[in-house]
Enzyme design. Structure first.
Site, short mmCIF file in Angstrom:
data_model
loop_
_atom_site.label_atom_id
_atom_site.label_comp_id
_atom_site.label_asym_id
_atom_site.label_seq_id
_atom_site.Cartn_x
_atom_site.Cartn_y
_atom_site.Cartn_z
N GLY A 46 0.79 -1.23 0.00
CA GLY A 46 0.00 0.00 0.00
C GLY A 46 0.81 1.27 0.00
N HIS A 47 2.13 1.19 0.05
CA HIS A 47 2.99 2.38 0.18
C HIS A 47 4.14 2.31 -0.79
CE1 HIS A 47 5.46 5.49 2.22
NE2 HIS A 47 4.29 5.88 2.69
N PHE A 48 4.06 2.56 -1.94
CA PHE A 48 2.91 2.78 -2.82
C PHE A 48 2.94 1.68 -3.87
CE2 PHE A 48 4.27 6.89 -1.16
CZ PHE A 48 3.11 7.35 -0.57
N ILE A 53 7.97 2.65 -1.56
CA ILE A 53 8.89 3.41 -0.70
C ILE A 53 8.65 2.96 0.74
CG2 ILE A 53 9.48 5.69 0.19
CD1 ILE A 53 8.55 6.85 -2.48
#
Length: 145
Positions: A46-48, A53
């Site tokens: 989810g990041h990203f 990252i």
């Protein structure tokens, strides 16, 4: 220190154990540790999704875990004996570059001061010698069991 010894000094486990190896330690002074950053880390979902990252808060947590190892070893205490190190503060936090899958994050912490179970550390996280994050981290040692 290999991962088995690290697990004696940190209560964290997957997916929150963020120190893979300790290569240098001088009790009461300094530690150098490493986190190997893999695309298999759950936070990258989810990041990203299209530009993975490592979240900055997890870089801070990785530095704090290195601080916990240094603190525990310095005072000769273990989580198995009912002790824990809490991250209780961070000052002067700066992020300088993103940390991405495939990076090896070098974690350095130096004791600024320690008194009555409260420790302050000057920390740096680097990738290939390039500064990714720096912060002053404050930890509190507490008996919990």
């Amino acid at each position: 220190m290999d991962i088995n010894e690290i697990r004696e000094y940190l209560p964290h486990r997957y997916p929150f154990l963020l120190v893979d190896r300790v290569t240098e330690i001088t009790l009461g002074e300094t530690i150098v540790a490493y986190k190997n950053v893999s695309i298999n880390e759950p936070f990258f979902n989810g990041h990203f999704p299209h530009h993975p990252i490592m979240p900055g808060v997890l870089i801070i947590e990785a530095m704090a875990q290195a601080c916990g190892i240094l603190g525990f070893k310095t005072v000769n205490k273990l989580p198995a004996d009912g002790y824990v190190y809490y991250l209780v503060g961070s000052d002067n936090v700066r992020f300088k570059r993103p940390v991405m899958p495939g990076d090896q994050l070098r974690l350095e912490a130096n004791v600024i001061r320690g008194k009555r179970g409260i420790w302050k550390f000057a920390c740096r996280a680097t990738v290939d010698g390039e500064l990714a994050c720096e912060a002053e981290i404050i930890c509190a040692e507490r008996k919990v069991a």
